[in-house]
Design an enzyme around this catalytic site. Structure first.
Site, PDB file in Angstrom:
ATOM      1  N   GLY A  29       0.832  -1.207   0.000  1.00 47.09           N
ATOM      2  CA  GLY A  29       0.000   0.000   0.000  1.00 47.09           C
ATOM      3  C   GLY A  29       0.863   1.253   0.000  1.00 47.09           C
ATOM      4  N   GLY A  32      -0.366   5.062  -0.871  1.00 47.89           N
ATOM      5  CA  GLY A  32      -1.252   5.870  -0.020  1.00 47.89           C
ATOM      6  C   GLY A  32      -0.531   6.971   0.729  1.00 47.89           C
ATOM      7  CD  GLN A  33      -2.520  11.154   4.908  1.00 44.51           C
ATOM      8  OE1 GLN A  33      -3.276  10.327   5.414  1.00 44.51           O
ATOM      9  NE2 GLN A  33      -2.443  12.401   5.322  1.00 44.51           N
ATOM     10  CG  ASP A  55      -0.624   1.056  -4.168  1.00 48.93           C
ATOM     11  OD1 ASP A  55      -0.567   1.507  -3.014  1.00 48.93           O
ATOM     12  OD2 ASP A  55      -1.661   1.100  -4.864  1.00 48.93           O
ATOM     13  CB  ILE A  56      -3.797  -2.553  -5.876  1.00 49.85           C
ATOM     14  CG1 ILE A  56      -4.596  -3.481  -6.790  1.00 49.85           C
ATOM     15  CG2 ILE A  56      -4.466  -1.190  -5.722  1.00 49.85           C
ATOM     16  CD1 ILE A  56      -5.853  -4.013  -6.175  1.00 49.85           C
ATOM     17  CG  ASP A  70      -5.123  -7.616  -5.017  1.00 49.98           C
ATOM     18  OD1 ASP A  70      -5.346  -7.152  -3.877  1.00 49.98           O
ATOM     19  OD2 ASP A  70      -5.995  -8.112  -5.752  1.00 49.98           O
ATOM     20  CE1 TYR A 160      -9.375   2.493   8.290  1.00 50.83           C
ATOM     21  CE2 TYR A 160     -10.003   4.084   9.966  1.00 50.83           C
ATOM     22  CZ  TYR A 160      -9.031   3.474   9.205  1.00 50.83           C
ATOM     23  OH  TYR A 160      -7.717   3.842   9.353  1.00 50.83           O
ATOM     24  CE  LYS A 164      -7.074   0.152   9.791  1.00 52.72           C
ATOM     25  NZ  LYS A 164      -5.840  -0.458   9.289  1.00 52.72           N
TER      26      LYS A 164
HETATM   27  N1  SER Z   1      -7.765   9.168   9.226  1.00 54.07           N
HETATM   28  C1  SER Z   1      -8.650   8.060   9.325  1.00 54.07           C
HETATM   29  C2  SER Z   1      -9.960   8.368   8.702  1.00 54.07           C
HETATM   30  O1  SER Z   1     -10.367   9.504   8.740  1.00 54.07           O
HETATM   31  C3  SER Z   1      -8.863   7.672  10.758  1.00 54.07           C
HETATM   32  O2  SER Z   1      -7.831   6.824  11.142  1.00 54.07           O
HETATM   33  O3  SER Z   1     -10.591   7.499   8.228  1.00 54.07           O
END
Ligand code: SER
Length: 329
Positions: A29, A32-33, A55-56, A70, A160, A164
């Site tokens: 990944g 990503g950020q 990354d994918i 992936d 999400y 987690k």
């Molecule tokens: N930054 C994340 C979000 O906003 C929270 O961990 O989904």
């Protein structure tokens, strides 16, 4: 089928860093950020060729080896681990809070199955160490809102957050039952100038800087007084590397560590930006993300991280805002 491209720029370096690190590092990944910044910091530390970005989507990674991978393709991950002698995996691929609400089943699948793919490699002894990020999203509406303790009510109301929280339980399970060296941090909202977040609820705190400079105006999707825990990317990347470098015995918590960062609301950050950009205006048009934000804590207690692996924050709100604006300008 996963398509794999590897650019090994200088083979002798591969050997040098491999022996020093006892294996290579894979970042899943990387697009990503967090991934973009983590890959670059790890390469500064260990050398460009010791860190494989993946990354994918194909990455435009000019600095070191890179593969298209992936996170749900277990066979492809296993193949990469043996082929490139990977011993450490930073597994960052996930759908964030706002995007996950739009694709609930896929979010659950991606966030959970990809974690199992990596944990299983730890269980089989094929990799030595795993980093997997958790989030403040594991908390929910009945969690204490301020100075949220390490061990407290976790009643997430987002897909999400549920993924987690389940992931944290599984990390601890694999650590306790199979001696897997998995380490984790509950990231607050992350703010950096090098990469953009995607699909999160805390994204406003990055967007606001870009819009302040480009348009002089920002329409915020959260209400003015919605306080959330956030962290500057410099601190978040340092925390990620520090927890991975800490002695194994010092990592007592194998679910995930609270990290406090800095807590502020949209109106507070807007006021600080206005000190440097007096013309800047903010308006509020809360959307579905308001409800998500309201279910999360406002501030976090990270005493356990401070005590166990000597965590110390460097960037406060002022210092972060100055640095963001300076770099983005
Ligand atoms: N930054 C994340 C979000 O906003 C929270 O961990 O989904």
């Amino acid at each position: 089928m996963t398509f794999i491209i590897l650019k090994l720029t200088s083979f002798p370096f591969f050997i040098t860093f491999e022996s020093k690190l006892n294996g290579m590092i894979l970042v899943i990944g990387s697009g990503g950020q967090v991934g973009q910044e983590l890959v670059s910091k790890l390469r500064q530390k260990h050398g460009n060729d010791a860190v494989i970005s993946s990354d994918i989507s194909p990455l435009k990674d000019e600095d070191g080896p890179s593969i298209q991978l992936d996170a749900l393709d277990k066979a492809a991950i296993e193949d990469s681990i043996s082929r490139y002698k990977i011993k450490t995996v930073y597994h960052l691929a996930a759908l964030l809070s706002a995007n996950a609400e739009k694709q609930i089943h896929f979010a659950w699948k991606l966030n959970m199955e990809s974690l199992f793919n990596v944990l299983e490699l730890g269980k089989e002894g094929r990799i030595d160490q795993i980093f997997w990020p958790s989030s403040i999203a594991v908390f929910g509406p009945t969690t204490p809102k301020t100075n949220t303790p390490q061990d407290t009510v976790t009643d997430p109301t987002t897909v999400y957050g549920i993924s987690k929280l389940a992931g944290e339980r599984w990390c601890e399970y694999y650590a306790n039952n199979f001696n897997v060296d998995v380490r984790s941090i509950r990231y607050p909202g992350l703010i950096g100038y090098k990469s953009m977040p995607g699909g999160g609820t805390t994204d406003y705190a990055v967007d606001i800087f870009h819009k302040a400079l480009s348009d002089g105006k920002y329409i915020c999707f959260l209400k003015a007084d919605t306080k959330l825990p956030m962290m500057y990317m410099e601190d978040a990347i340092r925390a990620t590397i520090e927890i991975m470098e800490a002695p194994k015995d010092s990592i007592r918590i194998r679910s995930s560590y609270n990290l406090a960062g800095i807590s502020f609301s949209p109106e507070e950050i807007a006021t600080i930006i206005q000190r440097q950009l007096p013309q800047f205006e903010i308006e509020y048009a809360p959307d579905f993300r308001q409800k998500i934000a309201e279910s999360w804590p406002q501030s976090i207690n990270d005493n356990a991280a401070q005590k166990d692996w000597n965590w110390q924050l460097e960037y406060n709100l002022d210092k972060m805002c100055k640095d963001m604006l300076w770099h983005l300008k």
